[in-house]
Design a protein around this motif. Structure first.
Motif, short mmCIF file in Angstrom:
data_model
loop_
_atom_site.label_atom_id
_atom_site.label_comp_id
_atom_site.label_asym_id
_atom_site.label_seq_id
_atom_site.Cartn_x
_atom_site.Cartn_y
_atom_site.Cartn_z
N ALA A 131 1.41 3.54 -2.39
CA ALA A 131 1.51 4.60 -1.38
C ALA A 131 2.14 4.06 -0.10
CB ALA A 131 0.12 5.19 -1.09
N ALA A 132 1.74 2.86 0.30
CA ALA A 132 2.29 2.26 1.51
C ALA A 132 3.76 1.87 1.33
CB ALA A 132 1.46 1.04 1.92
N LEU A 133 4.11 1.36 0.16
CA LEU A 133 5.50 1.00 -0.12
C LEU A 133 6.38 2.25 -0.13
CD1 LEU A 133 4.85 -1.70 -2.83
CD2 LEU A 133 6.13 -2.09 -0.72
N ARG A 134 5.89 3.31 -0.76
CA ARG A 134 6.66 4.56 -0.82
C ARG A 134 6.85 5.16 0.57
NH1 ARG A 134 7.47 5.63 -6.04
NH2 ARG A 134 5.88 5.07 -7.56
N ALA A 135 5.88 4.94 1.46
CA ALA A 135 5.95 5.47 2.84
C ALA A 135 6.76 4.55 3.75
CB ALA A 135 4.55 5.67 3.40
N GLY A 136 7.21 3.41 3.24
CA GLY A 136 8.01 2.49 4.04
C GLY A 136 7.21 1.72 5.06
N LEU A 137 5.93 1.50 4.80
CA LEU A 137 5.05 0.83 5.76
C LEU A 137 4.95 -0.67 5.58
CD1 LEU A 137 2.06 3.34 5.67
CD2 LEU A 137 3.90 3.24 7.35
N VAL A 138 5.23 -1.18 4.40
CA VAL A 138 5.00 -2.58 4.08
C VAL A 138 6.15 -3.45 4.61
CG1 VAL A 138 4.68 -4.26 2.21
CG2 VAL A 138 3.65 -1.98 2.04
N ASP A 139 5.77 -4.49 5.35
CA ASP A 139 6.76 -5.42 5.91
C ASP A 139 7.10 -6.55 4.95
OD1 ASP A 139 7.04 -4.33 8.66
OD2 ASP A 139 4.89 -4.76 8.71
N GLU A 140 6.09 -7.04 4.22
CA GLU A 140 6.30 -8.16 3.29
C GLU A 140 5.52 -7.94 2.02
OE1 GLU A 140 5.57 -12.05 4.94
OE2 GLU A 140 6.73 -11.61 6.75
#
Length: 187
Positions: A131-140
């Motif tokens: 969910a976080a990756l799809r929302a573009g939230l993950v930095d690393e």
């Protein structure tokens, strides 16, 4: 500035659990565990889905035995010192200190939480991380690949997501485990 970091221990074929839900093959040895501890020291907050929280909550008491290895005791202290946020619509309550329960994953709220955090924020569990990756939230994305292929199960990275990654760091361990650290880049 705090970062949102997704870390996962996975098989070389990319699964965090096999088709039976087992992940006993992923248990780190002393060298890998000590390395993970050092990675986690900057984490002030963990974001978990229900299943990952239920797996990790053992660290509230695990490591209390004076006969435990120093790396286990060290990780227990790191985990206990961090805040935890659990995202679940089905969990009745949380049972560990410094832990809050959120019913929905709100990307704007997560963005604000990361921006206000005193240290890095770790996201644990492939479902909540997706969910976080799809929302573009993950930095690393930090992958610890164990030298075993399980042939299927729960994927570490979400299917159907085109994700640009730039290698930042790598390390090989004596037991054949490999650490890969990627910065998420615009795709």
């Amino acid at each position: 500035m705090p970062r949102l970091l997704y870390s996962a221990i996975a098989s070389v074929d990319g699964y965090t659990a096999d088709t039976s839900g087992n992940f006993d093959w992923a248990a780190p040895d002393e060298e890998v565990h000590a390395f993970v501890n050092d990675l986690e020291r900057s984490t002030s907050t963990y974001l978990y889905g229900r299943r990952m929280y239920e797996t990790m909550q053992v660290w509230q008491t695990f490591g209390d035995d004076p006969d435990e290895s120093p790396v286990v005791v060290d990780f227990a202290g790191i985990w206990r010192a961090a805040d935890k946020v659990v995202y679940s619509a089905t969990l009745d309550a949380v049972s560990t200190p410094r832990t809050s329960l959120e019913r929905t994953f709100d990307p704007d709220a997560v963005r604000a939480l990361v921006a206000a955090a005193p240290g890095d924020v770790g996201i644990g569990g492939p479902t909540i991380a997706a969910a976080a990756l799809r929302a573009g939230l993950v930095d690393e994305v930090r992958l610890i690949l164990v030298p075993v292929a399980v042939g299927g199960g729960t994927p570490a990275l979400p299917r159907g997501l085109n994700l640009g990654l730039e290698l930042q760091d790598e390390r090989r361990f004596a037991n054949g485990t490999v650490f890969l650290n990627y910065r998420v880049t615009p795709s």
